[in-house]
Design a protein around this motif. Structure first.
Motif, PDB file in Angstrom:
ATOM      1  N   UNK A  51     -14.284 -18.647 -42.869  1.00 40.58           N
ATOM      2  CA  UNK A  51     -14.625 -18.932 -44.262  1.00 40.58           C
ATOM      3  C   UNK A  51     -15.824 -19.869 -44.386  1.00 40.58           C
ATOM      4  N   UNK A  52     -16.257 -20.384 -43.253  1.00 43.80           N
ATOM      5  CA  UNK A  52     -17.358 -21.368 -43.217  1.00 43.80           C
ATOM      6  C   UNK A  52     -17.035 -22.568 -44.112  1.00 43.80           C
ATOM      7  N   UNK A  53     -15.784 -23.020 -44.004  1.00 41.24           N
ATOM      8  CA  UNK A  53     -15.286 -24.117 -44.836  1.00 41.24           C
ATOM      9  C   UNK A  53     -15.029 -25.334 -43.940  1.00 41.24           C
TER      10      UNK A  53
ATOM     11  N   UNK B 172     -22.403 -23.950 -36.632  1.00 46.28           N
ATOM     12  CA  UNK B 172     -22.311 -22.873 -35.647  1.00 46.28           C
ATOM     13  C   UNK B 172     -23.016 -21.604 -36.133  1.00 46.28           C
ATOM     14  N   UNK B 173     -23.462 -20.813 -35.201  1.00 53.95           N
ATOM     15  CA  UNK B 173     -24.098 -19.525 -35.497  1.00 53.95           C
ATOM     16  C   UNK B 173     -23.052 -18.409 -35.437  1.00 53.95           C
ATOM     17  N   UNK B 174     -23.455 -17.220 -35.836  1.00 50.86           N
ATOM     18  CA  UNK B 174     -22.536 -16.075 -35.760  1.00 50.86           C
ATOM     19  C   UNK B 174     -22.175 -15.780 -34.306  1.00 50.86           C
ATOM     20  N   UNK B 175     -23.114 -16.014 -33.393  1.00 51.52           N
ATOM     21  CA  UNK B 175     -22.842 -15.801 -31.970  1.00 51.52           C
ATOM     22  C   UNK B 175     -21.835 -16.829 -31.465  1.00 51.52           C
ATOM     23  N   UNK B 176     -21.966 -18.065 -31.925  1.00 48.58           N
ATOM     24  CA  UNK B 176     -20.997 -19.110 -31.563  1.00 48.58           C
ATOM     25  C   UNK B 176     -19.602 -18.727 -32.043  1.00 48.58           C
ATOM     26  N   UNK B 177     -19.535 -18.192 -33.256  1.00 44.47           N
ATOM     27  CA  UNK B 177     -18.248 -17.803 -33.841  1.00 44.47           C
ATOM     28  C   UNK B 177     -17.607 -16.679 -33.033  1.00 44.47           C
ATOM     29  N   UNK B 178     -18.399 -15.731 -32.597  1.00 45.55           N
ATOM     30  CA  UNK B 178     -17.884 -14.645 -31.759  1.00 45.55           C
ATOM     31  C   UNK B 178     -17.302 -15.202 -30.465  1.00 45.55           C
TER      32      UNK B 178
END
Length: 242
Positions: A205-207, A117-123
């Motif tokens: 955490x990108x885990x 996922x991208x930072x935009x996806x995470x938002x």
């Protein structure tokens, strides 16, 4: 006042489209009238219609295919008077099959989504999680179903695994039925808050391994709560034999 009026128009549009689904003789999988035809027959703007269609898709009444339009998924209303335990008892084999597939595939989807996922996806996922928390707090049943569904569907989408995504599309009808009924179990929306928060923490955490584990535990908890509810109903003499 304008906002309340708009919500009212959208909800009225939802109910009008439901009438079309339930009374026009449409069969599951058949195409609904075009947006232009629906706007003219119901008497609403295209924006109101599209929002109503999104609600109906999220709550399992229709499917939306980009470039193709809306298709019937349900041709009768969910029976809110139906006892949730009775429904699970009557659909025990199908529910078990569904849970086995979900237990195997959705933790993998979470792991892949975190890794890809991208930072935009995470938002976007954070916004969905916040909307779910708000819906649970306010007790908005329709919004709880919509946002809980969006949370899981978005994670599957973010896995970017076409086969996984296709598999869950095939299971769409069963997923919607299970989601609707399981959220009617005692305290089910509240019980989903902590697992969802753990999954979001894994995303932050990108885990991927943590996300996979958190999703697996989330599904296990749902299965446990379902089985406990079935046992409680049996002990109280409320579950029909299967």
């Amino acid at each position: 006042m304008g906002s309340r009026k708009q919500i009212s128009i959208v909800q009225q549009t939802v109910e009008q489209i439901k009438k079309i689904l339930f009374t026009s003789g449409l069969e599951k999988g058949q195409h609904l009238p075009s947006e232009k035809e629906l706007c003219e027959s119901i008497g609403v703007s295209r924006n109101s219609l599209r929002e109503a269609l999104r609600i109906l898709a999220a709550t399992g009444y229709i499917t939306l295919e980009p470039g193709r339009g809306a298709f019937a998924l349900r041709t009768k209303e969910f029976d809110e008077d139906e006892d949730v335990i009775t429904w699970f008892a009557q659909n025990e084999v199908e529910v078990q099959d569904y849970l086995e597939i979900r237990s195997a595939c959705e933790p993998l989807a979470a792991k892949l989504a975190i890794e890809r996922c991208s930072s935009k996806d995470l938002e976007r996922l954070h916004a969905i999680h916040a909307a779910f928390l708000k819906a649970v707090e306010s007790g908005d049943k329709q919004e709880i179903v919509i946002q809980e569904g969006k949370f899981h569907d978005t994670i599957i989408e973010l896995s970017q695994n076409k086969l996984l995504i296709s598999l869950f599309k095939i299971m769409r009808s069963r997923t919607i039925d299970f989601r609707y009924q399981s959220l009617r179990l005692p305290n089910a929306p509240q019980d989903a808050i902590l697992p969802h928060s753990r999954i979001m923490r894994a995303f932050d955490l990108h885990d991927g391994d943590l996300g996979e584990s958190a999703m697996r535990e989330h599904i296990k908890l749902g299965i446990y709560n379902y089985r406990i509810a079935m046992i409680d109903a049996e002990l109280e003499g409320g579950t029909p034999s299967t």
